[in-house]
Scaffold this motif. Structure first.
Motif, PDB file in Angstrom:
ATOM      1  N   THR A 107      86.169   9.816   3.777  1.00 55.19           N
ATOM      2  CA  THR A 107      86.389   9.143   5.054  1.00 55.19           C
ATOM      3  C   THR A 107      85.185   8.271   5.410  1.00 55.19           C
ATOM      4  OG1 THR A 107      87.831  10.927   5.795  1.00 55.19           O
ATOM      5  CG2 THR A 107      86.871   9.532   7.503  1.00 55.19           C
ATOM      6  N   ASP A 134      93.899   7.268   4.917  1.00 57.13           N
ATOM      7  CA  ASP A 134      93.078   8.439   4.602  1.00 57.13           C
ATOM      8  C   ASP A 134      93.936   9.683   4.354  1.00 57.13           C
ATOM      9  OD1 ASP A 134      90.705   9.689   4.180  1.00 57.13           O
ATOM     10  OD2 ASP A 134      89.983   9.562   6.251  1.00 57.13           O
ATOM     11  N   ASP A 135      93.560  10.454   3.343  1.00 57.10           N
ATOM     12  CA  ASP A 135      94.210  11.752   3.073  1.00 57.10           C
ATOM     13  C   ASP A 135      95.697  11.635   2.813  1.00 57.10           C
ATOM     14  OD1 ASP A 135      91.975  13.400   3.182  1.00 57.10           O
ATOM     15  OD2 ASP A 135      92.013  13.451   5.376  1.00 57.10           O
TER      16      ASP A 135
HETATM   17 MG    MG Z   1      88.296  12.755   5.216  1.00 54.36          MG
END
Ligand code: MG
Ligand code: ADP
Length: 459
Positions: free
Chosen positions: A166, A220-221
């Motif tokens: 991140t 993200d993710d």
């Molecule tokens: Mg992260």
């Protein structure tokens, strides 16, 4: 402005909450909060959105109040207030009208800033420490930030939790923004949510449009897309449109695309078109360098032996490393004790002994055995060599202190030993803990290792 004590108290509470709530909950709801004020048994926490205020007050106020009460050593009530910059790394600015959970209004619709997603000002290339474990991902991130759509497209970064994915995404975002590019950062959970809402409101076209009109899309993710077929499909189309238009896509995940078992095979293959860079757990030197950088940022002078203690203790990920440092700093500030190995160990011991769920006797025996590099059977057995005997004494101490009730019970757990033997072993360690720093750190480390699997189990 927030008051300094409130900020510090909240930092200490966050350190404990991190151990008590699941990681996704911590990340989503607590990470970007600040302590605003503490007075008359009332504690006010600043949160980024009215939605977060509502969620926290409904779902987490009990555990938060319990934790704050413990930190403050007196009972408190907590309330949540929207702070516009609650996520801006503690430089908190109150929102013009303070909203509490009770009268929370829906978020102000899409100002330019909110549409662009929130980039945490702290997460930049400048604050990212490069080491062998993350060198490739860092270099790739720099290239895509400098020349979006030209270097690796998509850039896919994957690793376990807390290793900087991140951070690098935000860093890319800041850099691309500074070059005048239009950037959209979104967690995949947010993407899924927005999509579901859009479908409900028959606004899927707006949804697609929002994503198609950016220069740099940071998702993200992406492991949260697993099992969500419709989401994968819509993302696949957005991906293609952006890619065809030469826009940069950066995706992160906890594993390599081929291990994501996405329902859309086409999507899996697209995800590896560019570069898939893995980030590994940092080595000791990198951990130390990160701690030094963080300490400097916090304007704290931390003696080398304490940095060493932290770097050795927290090996698995950088988030825990940071958490431990924050914890130590908050502890000495609050207690007004000097910062030394002793107080640092105390700060960390608290953290691991503050158990919401106690360890089991078997887990303790396993942890002691693992720490001393022997089989659990050896602790229950008859061997009397120095090392085994020492490990057994530590096991006696921890079983008595941390899980079991009586010396008799501990004796039974350790191969039917007499309770007087246990008492002797317990006394020995109990006194050494006060005189022998090595013993103290052994016990502490075993306790830390005991806390970790429980964290996972609760996460
Ligand atoms: Mg992260
Ligand atoms: P991930 O997304 O991989 O779970 P994060 O990017 O959220 O991990 O990182 C966890 C924490 O560790 C963040 O506070 C981040 O700033 C910090 N961090 C991670 N890697 C580094 C690094 N190389 N240098 C400095 N801080 C780092």
């Amino acid at each position: 402005m927030t008051s300094k004590p409130a900020r510090e108290i909240w930092e200490a509470a966050l350190g404990e909450l991190q151990l008590q709530v699941t990681r996704p909950n911590y990340e989503t709801w607590l990470r970007d909060t600040v302590g605003v004020s503490a007075a008359d048994g009332q504690f006010v926490v600043g949160v980024p959105t009215p939605f977060a205020a509502e969620w926290l007050s409904k779902r987490m106020s009990v555990v938060i109040e319990r934790t704050l009460s413990r930190v403050l050593k007196s009972s408190v009530r907590v309330s949540f207030q929207v702070h516009r910059n609650a996520d801006a790394d503690g430089h908190s600015v109150p929102a013009p009208s303070s909203e509490t959970a009770a009268d929370a209004r829906p978020p102000v619709p899409t100002s330019a800033a909110s549409r662009l997603g929130r980039l945490n000002p702290r997460l930049t290339f400048a604050s990212f420490v490069v080491g062998d474990s993350n060198r490739v991902a860092h270099a790739a991130s720099l290239s895509v930030a400098e020349r979006p759509g030209e270097a690796y497209n998509p850039l896919f970064m994957y690793s376990g939790v807390g290793l900087g994915k991140t951070h690098l995404q935000h860093a890319i975002g800041h850099h691309a923004l500074s070059l005048g590019r239009k950037v959209l950062y979104v967690s995949s959970e947010r993407f899924v949510n927005d999509f579901v809402t859009a479908v409900k409101e028959h606004a899927d076209e707006d949804f697609r449009q929002k994503y198609r009109t950016v220069d740099v899309l940071l998702v993200d993710d992406i492991q949260f897309f697993v099992g969500k077929e419709k989401t994968q499909e819509v993302f696949f189309h957005i991906f293609n449109d952006l890619h065809n238009a030469g826009c940069q896509i950066v995706v992160t995940s906890d594993r390599h695309p081929r291990d994501l078992s996405l329902l859309e095979d086409r999507l899996t293959s697209r995800l590896v078109w560019g570069l898939a860079a893995e980030i590994y757990p940092p080595d000791y030197e990198t951990r130390l360098a990160i701690l030094k950088a963080k300490a400097e940022h916090m304007k704290e002078v931390i003696p080398p032996d304490i940095l060493d203690l932290l770097a050795r203790r927290m090996q698995r990920n950088i988030r825990d490393l940071e958490g431990a440092l924050n914890r130590v700093v908050a502890y000495v500030r609050l207690s007004r004790l000097p910062l030394n190995l002793e107080t640092a160990s105390q700060a960390l011991a608290d953290l691991t002994m503050d158990r919401s769920r106690p360890a089991t006797p078997e887990a303790v025996i396993q942890a002691v055995a693992a720490y001393f590099g022997m089989e659990a059977e050896a602790l229950r057995g008859k061997r009397r060599d120095k090392r085994t005997a020492a490990a057994r004494h530590v096991a006696m101490y921890l079983l008595k202190e941390d899980v079991a009730r009586s010396f008799v019970e501990v004796g039974r757990l350790l191969g039917d030993r007499d309770h007087t033997t246990i008492m002797y072993g317990w006394e020995k360690i109990a006194s050494q803990i006060n005189t022998n720093p090595r013993m103290r750190s052994d016990v502490l480390e075993i306790r830390t290792s005991l806390a970790e699997p429980r964290l996972k189990a609760s996460g």
